[in-house]
Design a protein around this motif. Sequence first.
Motif, short mmCIF file in Angstrom:
data_model
loop_
_atom_site.label_atom_id
_atom_site.label_comp_id
_atom_site.label_asym_id
_atom_site.label_seq_id
_atom_site.Cartn_x
_atom_site.Cartn_y
_atom_site.Cartn_z
N SER A 41 0.87 -1.32 0.02
CA SER A 41 -0.08 0.10 0.07
C SER A 41 0.96 1.47 0.08
N LEU A 42 2.10 0.97 0.06
CA LEU A 42 3.01 2.25 0.04
C LEU A 42 3.17 2.81 -1.23
N PRO A 43 3.42 4.10 -1.39
CA PRO A 43 3.62 4.65 -2.63
C PRO A 43 4.98 4.00 -3.35
N ALA A 44 5.01 3.79 -4.57
CA ALA A 44 5.84 3.06 -5.46
C ALA A 44 7.20 3.62 -5.36
N ASP A 45 7.38 4.92 -5.08
CA ASP A 45 8.81 5.55 -4.84
C ASP A 45 9.21 5.39 -3.35
N PHE A 46 8.78 4.63 -2.34
CA PHE A 46 9.01 4.72 -1.19
C PHE A 46 10.41 4.05 -0.88
N TYR A 47 11.53 4.90 -1.53
CA TYR A 47 12.92 4.46 -1.28
C TYR A 47 13.12 3.16 -1.92
N ARG A 93 24.51 -5.93 14.18
CA ARG A 93 25.39 -5.75 13.15
C ARG A 93 25.59 -4.52 12.48
N VAL A 94 24.52 -3.53 12.70
CA VAL A 94 24.39 -2.23 12.12
C VAL A 94 25.86 -1.57 12.09
N SER A 95 26.60 -1.74 12.97
CA SER A 95 27.73 -0.87 13.13
C SER A 95 29.00 -1.45 11.78
N GLU A 96 28.55 -2.55 11.42
CA GLU A 96 29.37 -2.88 10.03
C GLU A 96 28.99 -2.09 8.88
N LEU A 97 28.02 -1.51 8.97
CA LEU A 97 27.64 -0.56 7.82
C LEU A 97 28.16 0.63 7.49
N PRO A 98 28.74 1.13 6.21
CA PRO A 98 29.20 2.65 6.14
C PRO A 98 28.10 3.60 6.28
N LYS A 99 28.52 4.67 7.07
CA LYS A 99 27.28 5.69 7.23
C LYS A 99 27.69 6.70 6.00
N GLY A 100 28.88 6.58 5.40
CA GLY A 100 29.31 7.65 4.46
C GLY A 100 28.89 7.55 2.87
N LYS A 101 28.24 6.24 2.76
CA LYS A 101 28.05 6.16 1.26
C LYS A 101 26.76 5.35 1.15
N PRO A 102 26.08 5.51 0.10
CA PRO A 102 24.80 5.01 -0.17
C PRO A 102 24.78 3.35 -0.01
N ILE A 103 23.62 2.87 0.64
CA ILE A 103 23.46 1.44 0.61
C ILE A 103 22.45 0.94 -0.31
N ILE A 104 22.47 0.01 -0.92
CA ILE A 104 21.32 -0.64 -1.82
C ILE A 104 21.09 -2.00 -1.19
N TYR A 125 20.89 5.96 7.81
CA TYR A 125 21.50 5.38 6.78
C TYR A 125 20.79 5.99 5.34
N ASN A 126 21.46 6.18 4.25
CA ASN A 126 21.06 6.77 2.96
C ASN A 126 20.98 5.11 2.34
N VAL A 127 19.51 4.74 2.35
CA VAL A 127 19.41 3.69 1.71
C VAL A 127 18.30 3.46 0.75
N LYS A 128 18.46 2.56 -0.35
CA LYS A 128 17.29 2.35 -1.39
C LYS A 128 17.26 0.69 -1.42
N SER A 129 15.91 0.21 -1.51
CA SER A 129 15.83 -1.25 -1.75
C SER A 129 15.54 -1.66 -3.30
N ILE A 130 16.17 -2.45 -3.53
CA ILE A 130 15.61 -3.07 -4.84
C ILE A 130 14.33 -3.76 -4.85
N LEU A 131 13.50 -3.06 -5.62
CA LEU A 131 11.98 -3.60 -5.91
C LEU A 131 12.03 -4.97 -6.40
#
Length: 146
Positions: A41-47, A93-104, A125-131
């Motif tokens: 039900s979320l908008p199609a562009d919801f990250y 394990r969230v500390s293993e992720l880089p804060k300074g770059k986008p995450i897919i 975090y700056n994150v996008k999910s593969i639809l």
Amino acid sequence: MKGMKKLAWLGLLAAIPVLAQATTTTFSALTVREVGSFLTSLPADFYGIQPAAAKQMMDTLDVFILDVREPGEFKDGRIPGAVNIPIRELPKRVSELPKGKPIIIYCGIGHRGAMGLVFLRGQGYNVKSILGGFKAWTGANLPVEK
């Protein structure tokens, strides 16, 4: 629309701790149905990002590729360069992720990736999910490694 997005965030943020505490890799049919209904039900562009656009982003930017599937799924095939952190381990394990770059982020078909996206966005975090997740990636004939 803005209020709807805020409500969507609050709903998913309330569900994340419960789902993250699960000790098994399966959820009840009701949980899957409710989360699936909410997510659809979320908008199609919801990250979200289409597989081809994700590939283009990977080719042009320095991104971190996060696979939140189980290790057996990861072993059977993955997006080149992906790091595997199963969704149930992500809060620890969230500390293993880089804060300074986008995450897919991605999973099998999109549900776990969407849950991870909401959790990580809530952590800044700056994150996008593969639809459509890995299934959509392979369906688009994009590269896979084993």
